[in-house]
Design a protein around this motif. Sequence first.
Motif, short mmCIF file in Angstrom:
data_model
loop_
_atom_site.label_atom_id
_atom_site.label_comp_id
_atom_site.label_asym_id
_atom_site.label_seq_id
_atom_site.Cartn_x
_atom_site.Cartn_y
_atom_site.Cartn_z
N LYS A 209 0.84 -1.06 0.05
CA LYS A 209 0.05 -0.02 -0.09
C LYS A 209 0.87 1.47 -0.04
O LYS A 209 0.70 2.11 -0.87
CB LYS A 209 -1.00 -0.03 1.12
CG LYS A 209 -2.09 -0.96 1.17
CD LYS A 209 -3.24 -0.68 2.02
CE LYS A 209 -4.23 -1.39 1.60
NZ LYS A 209 -4.49 -2.73 2.26
N GLU A 210 1.94 1.24 0.90
CA GLU A 210 2.62 2.40 0.91
C GLU A 210 3.34 2.90 -0.14
O GLU A 210 3.76 3.97 -0.77
CB GLU A 210 3.72 2.25 2.03
CG GLU A 210 3.45 2.29 3.19
CD GLU A 210 3.22 3.55 4.16
OE1 GLU A 210 3.67 4.65 3.35
OE2 GLU A 210 2.48 3.73 5.07
N LEU A 211 4.04 1.54 -0.86
CA LEU A 211 4.58 1.90 -2.37
C LEU A 211 3.81 1.93 -3.47
O LEU A 211 4.32 2.48 -4.70
CB LEU A 211 5.60 0.55 -2.64
CG LEU A 211 6.73 0.57 -1.46
CD1 LEU A 211 7.59 -0.65 -1.70
CD2 LEU A 211 7.57 1.48 -1.58
N LEU A 212 2.58 1.55 -3.53
CA LEU A 212 1.67 1.91 -4.57
C LEU A 212 0.79 3.10 -4.33
O LEU A 212 -0.30 3.41 -5.10
CB LEU A 212 0.87 0.50 -4.64
CG LEU A 212 1.73 -0.54 -5.34
CD1 LEU A 212 1.16 -1.82 -4.84
CD2 LEU A 212 2.02 -0.33 -6.84
N GLY A 213 0.88 3.80 -3.21
CA GLY A 213 0.44 4.97 -3.19
C GLY A 213 -0.75 5.24 -2.50
O GLY A 213 -1.50 6.05 -2.34
N SER A 214 -1.30 3.90 -2.00
CA SER A 214 -2.34 3.83 -0.91
C SER A 214 -1.87 4.27 0.21
O SER A 214 -0.49 4.02 0.61
CB SER A 214 -2.98 2.70 -0.97
OG SER A 214 -3.65 2.68 -2.13
N ARG A 215 -2.55 4.44 1.52
CA ARG A 215 -2.18 4.66 2.77
C ARG A 215 -2.13 3.10 3.39
O ARG A 215 -3.30 2.50 3.31
CB ARG A 215 -2.87 5.54 3.60
CG ARG A 215 -2.42 6.76 3.51
CD ARG A 215 -1.60 7.40 4.39
NE ARG A 215 -0.53 8.34 4.00
CZ ARG A 215 0.81 8.06 4.05
NH1 ARG A 215 1.19 7.06 5.06
NH2 ARG A 215 1.53 8.97 3.50
N ALA A 216 -1.13 2.67 4.12
CA ALA A 216 -1.35 1.53 4.88
C ALA A 216 -2.21 1.89 6.06
O ALA A 216 -2.28 2.82 6.69
CB ALA A 216 0.19 1.08 5.37
N ALA A 217 -2.95 0.74 6.57
CA ALA A 217 -3.74 0.94 7.78
C ALA A 217 -2.91 1.24 9.20
O ALA A 217 -2.28 0.56 9.33
CB ALA A 217 -4.68 -0.33 7.86
N GLY A 218 -3.31 2.23 9.51
CA GLY A 218 -2.31 2.95 10.74
C GLY A 218 -2.41 2.00 11.95
O GLY A 218 -1.56 1.83 12.39
N LEU A 219 -3.71 1.43 12.34
CA LEU A 219 -3.66 0.64 13.37
C LEU A 219 -2.57 -0.79 13.31
O LEU A 219 -2.05 -1.02 14.20
CB LEU A 219 -5.07 0.09 13.58
CG LEU A 219 -5.48 -0.61 14.93
CD1 LEU A 219 -5.14 0.01 16.15
CD2 LEU A 219 -6.98 -1.14 14.98
N GLY A 220 -2.76 -1.27 12.06
CA GLY A 220 -1.85 -2.46 11.78
C GLY A 220 -0.77 -2.17 12.18
O GLY A 220 0.08 -2.95 12.52
#
Lengths: 298, 172
Positions: A209-220
């Motif tokens: 997600k981080e490298l494809l431009g989405s945001r990684a889920a913060g809680l995880g």
Amino acid sequence: MTIHGLLAKLERHIMPAAPALRPAALRLATGLYTAHYLGRRVKMLGRIHRGDTSMFAPVGPCRILKKPLPPKVADALVWAEIAANAAYTLGWQHKVTGPLHAGLLTWTLSYRNSWSMVFHNDNNLVLHTAVLGAAPAADALSLDALRRSGTLLPQRHDWRYGLPATVMSAVTTATYLVAGVAKVTGPMGWNWASGEGLRSQVAADGLRKELLGSRAAGLGMRLYPHKGIYTALAVGSLVIELAAPLALANRRLGQVFAVAAFGMHWGIQAVMGIRFRYNQSGVMYLSFFPLGRALRGY
Amino acid sequence: MKTEEQAKLAALAASAALITAVIMPVRQHFSEQPRDGFPLSCYPMFSAKRKQHGRVTHLIGYDAEGTRRILHYSYLGAGGMNQVRRQVRRLAMAGRGEELAVKAADALADRNRKAEAAVVRVEVVTGRYNYEQFFAGNRAPKSEIVHGSAVVLRDPDARAVRAGLAEVAVAA
């Protein structure tokens, strides 16, 4: 109790004489959900239909195709499905439009999943729609009911109205069981319950997600250093999945399962940022909360 | 005309057949090469054993000073992040990285978003990362392979010339 008595009890459990309202409410809920789901994706589906043909990897009924359909034909099938869903939702000519909608929805979502990635949140929608499309799900809350009985709520009870919710619930629990077996028969075996597999999955998913431009889920990401929490989450998931068939034993157990599974999917979104739309909408679990009283002593 | 008992038996048989069909893909978990399907799936998600490192094929943009930034996957294709991710990886491994980079550069110029106005060049890369280090704040890849690179041409005529040249190259 005699064998005959036991069989009669089992029959009442599986196919209780329920009101016509019961499958009708499920038809309305699945139809409205499908209208919302497909309506928001028409443009995206059009772009997928025009994608790189070398990525076409047909699944399900689309395996009859050796190459993708011309994009305009694929688009037309999506619009045909949207029209069939409108007829299904309104309960118009259900004997024809019910199976037609089930077939076209299966095709549309199979074709959408035939481009190198299967989205597992669509399975139960397709399977539930197949059940309701084949069942007398438009004998209430429908244009058919108005035409035939002059009312939206005809006072009729029949086992044909009780069976669909049972089958939908059984299909739902079967999919969870298969998913649970996948984990314990996978490379980690029962060690999956340690939570390490889930934790590394969160990491892999977050990295993508981080490298494809989405945001990684913060809680995880915040929970990532806390291995014990992942153990608890993994054990909880396995219990829900492997014990899912027990939900069919009685209504209360079914409702406990439905609430737990619903919560699990919202938890997955919070921890991993992965959405299971049909599950999280709640529509998927409505069959565990059937409307209307079944007849006693039937 | 079916009797009531026959109708019940037929409905039960059809229901049992459907539930059996939903369970049958479980066989894939005991197969050497499991094969997923739809709408009858074996639900392999979250069951894989993962290593300490992960590889991701993705898109990077550079401004005139050479500062790099991560670009959104939608410049590479349609259909949601995971579908695009799989498609891009396959295309890059098949040696079509340049083609992907040009497609992304053209999409970026077409969309003309303010946030990406400074991007002058894009690269399609596969980076290898250590999960623990990445989430501890070290965002640098352990290694990186560049599959393709393309200049962002904001003039539509220049893009048309590039597309024409690419067609000539393919024909040759």
